[in-house]
Design a protein around this motif. Structure first.
Motif, mmCIF file in Angstrom:
data_model
loop_
_atom_site.group_PDB
_atom_site.id
_atom_site.type_symbol
_atom_site.label_atom_id
_atom_site.label_comp_id
_atom_site.label_asym_id
_atom_site.label_seq_id
_atom_site.Cartn_x
_atom_site.Cartn_y
_atom_site.Cartn_z
ATOM 1 N N TYR A 7 1.387 -1.174 -0.120
ATOM 2 C CA TYR A 7 -0.184 -0.180 -0.442
ATOM 3 C C TYR A 7 0.854 1.515 -0.355
ATOM 4 O O TYR A 7 2.101 1.209 0.014
ATOM 5 N N HIS A 22 -2.706 4.289 11.142
ATOM 6 C CA HIS A 22 -2.735 3.462 10.964
ATOM 7 C C HIS A 22 -2.113 2.830 10.443
ATOM 8 O O HIS A 22 -1.961 1.319 10.126
ATOM 9 N N ALA A 26 -1.998 -1.486 10.755
ATOM 10 C CA ALA A 26 -1.593 -2.252 8.941
ATOM 11 C C ALA A 26 -0.569 -3.410 9.194
ATOM 12 O O ALA A 26 -0.456 -4.264 8.312
ATOM 13 N N SER A 84 -4.167 3.839 1.059
ATOM 14 C CA SER A 84 -4.465 4.207 2.370
ATOM 15 C C SER A 84 -4.695 6.103 2.893
ATOM 16 O O SER A 84 -3.102 6.897 2.727
ATOM 17 N N LEU A 107 -8.666 2.486 1.325
ATOM 18 C CA LEU A 107 -8.640 2.446 2.303
ATOM 19 C C LEU A 107 -8.925 3.060 3.005
ATOM 20 O O LEU A 107 -7.563 4.507 2.741
ATOM 21 N N THR A 136 -12.654 3.342 7.612
ATOM 22 C CA THR A 136 -12.159 3.013 8.652
ATOM 23 C C THR A 136 -12.645 3.284 9.926
ATOM 24 O O THR A 136 -12.801 3.725 10.946
ATOM 25 N N ASN A 138 -13.284 2.421 12.700
ATOM 26 C CA ASN A 138 -12.633 1.193 13.902
ATOM 27 C C ASN A 138 -13.390 0.749 14.674
ATOM 28 O O ASN A 138 -12.325 -0.501 14.858
ATOM 29 N N TYR A 331 -7.710 -3.356 8.798
ATOM 30 C CA TYR A 331 -6.768 -3.507 7.720
ATOM 31 C C TYR A 331 -6.853 -4.869 7.013
ATOM 32 O O TYR A 331 -6.618 -4.997 6.805
#
Length: 385
Positions: A7, A22, A26, A84, A107, A136, A138, A331
């Motif tokens: 990514y 992030h 990830a 991302s 994402l 996200t 989350n 993720y």
């Protein structure tokens, strides 16, 4: 396919907050690799930030446009698989659009876009591109949130009647944006944050959590939002009555001027036969309540939990799992979905459990309805996603 999913990151350079979250998320499961980035709107800062992550200089780009163009030109075995997006809200739509149209998955941090119109346009782009889009939110990644969702879905609580969801914080109780606090500056700026402040920033988390656990959608609402801090352009407190599509009623409270509160997200759901309660401050615990039985305490990683909750856990019982692991679950699922696509396989249903563009559109419709309702003296307003 024996390689990690690759990514590139847009935003998240030196001095940023959420980008680091992030990157940690990830990396937790060892399935995803950061290979490039456009980490700042300042080209030199972007390149300097990339060097912090030990990326090759030629994969540290001066802009997201350059990144997408040059990555698309690389051989398939080298280029990134997805981007991302970890920028302020006004910069969510442009890189998402560019990446999808160039054939990359996306994402993005929430909310999906700056406005409902942009979100609906992005949904069309996602559909036309055939690429994956994730968001996200989350808190949907917590194991006990997934347990709550499964219990509601399986009818354990009966028909849902009442939902109470709260997200109080206190960090904006004073006008810290005037002192140069970076996070406060953009989150209270309509040009970068959008039509709402508190409601857009954390109210959408509460909205998404309520809909995720119950499987219901907010049909209409009556909202009263306020900017308590003098000179602040956007709301810092909101109180919303909810009507769900099955006839259930709800209350949503979000605040960033609740002095002494940290990230006290919590939810209570009541059905005809039982209820449940979850607090983000104590995420390993789910309280389940019954009409004719003592209250039950469900705990993360125990064998009596459902498949989704067990799949979302990583450690033995009583070992704390929290914010970073919840992020990591999104993720992990997103990357697993990409892997399935690349290998031509049908992904497991658990893999598909991450927020998508539809959730992004609903979040923006919620924001718009809240703002419109409050401007009309808390009039009942439809959520037109």
């Amino acid at each position: 396919m024996s390689r990690k999913i690759r990514y590139g990151m847009v935003g998240g350079g030196r001095g940023a907050f959420i980008g680091g979250v992030h990157r940690i998320a990830a990396n937790i499961d060892g399935q995803i690799e950061l290979v490039c980035g456009a980490f700042s709107s300042d080209p030199q800062k972007s390149k300097d930030s990339g060097s912090d992550f030990f990326l090759p200089a030629d994969r540290c780009y001066g802009s997201f446009e350059e990144m997408i163009q040059k990555e698309a030109a690389l051989p398939e075995g080298e280029r990134m698989d997805f981007i991302s997006i970890v920028t302020p809200n006004h910069m969510h739509f442009p890189p998402a659009k560019a990446a999808l149209e160039a054939g990359f998955h996306v994402l993005s941090d929430k909310p999906a876009t700056l406005s409902l119109a942009e979100a609906k346009a992005l949904a069309d782009i996602v559909k036309k591109s055939g690429r994956l889009y994730g968001l996200t939110h989350n808190y949907t990644g917590y194991p006990m949130v997934k347990q709550a969702r499964e219990m509601v879905h399986d009818g354990k609580l009966g028909k849902i009647r009442k939902v109470v969801v709260e997200y109080p914080q206190g960090w904006l109780a004073t006008r810290i944006e005037a002192s140069g606090q970076k996070q406060a500056e953009w989150r209270t700026d309509p040009k970068r944050s959008g039509a709402a402040g508190c409601i857009g920033d954390i109210g959408t988390h509460a909205e998404n959590l309520a809909e995720y656990i119950t499987g219901l959608q907010i049909k209409e609402l009556a909202a009263d939002i306020t900017s308590f801090v003098e000179g602040r352009a956007l709301d810092d407190d909101g109180n919303v009555l909810l009507r769900f599509d099955n006839g259930a009623k709800g209350v949503l409270h979000a605040s960033q001027i609740s002095v002494g509160e940290e990230n006290n997200l919590n939810i209570r759901v009541y059905g005809e036969k039982g209820g449940l309660e979850w607090h983000q401050n104590e995420p390993n615990t789910l309280l389940v309540k019954w009409i004719d039985q003592p209250m039950q305490v469900y705990r993360t990683a125990n064998g009596y939990l459902g498949k989704a909750a067990l799949a979302a856990g990583r450690t033995p019982p009583a070992h704390p799992e929290g914010y970073l692991e919840a992020f990591a679950n999104i993720y992990r699922n997103f990357a697993a979905h990409i892997r399935a696509e690349l290998e031509g396989n049908t992904p497991d249903s658990l893999v598909l459990d991450y927020p998508k563009i539809e959730d992004g559109v609903r979040g923006m419709a919620f924001i718009e309805a809240v703002v419109n309702s409050s401007q009309n003296n808390a009039a009942w307003t439809s959520v037109n996603a």
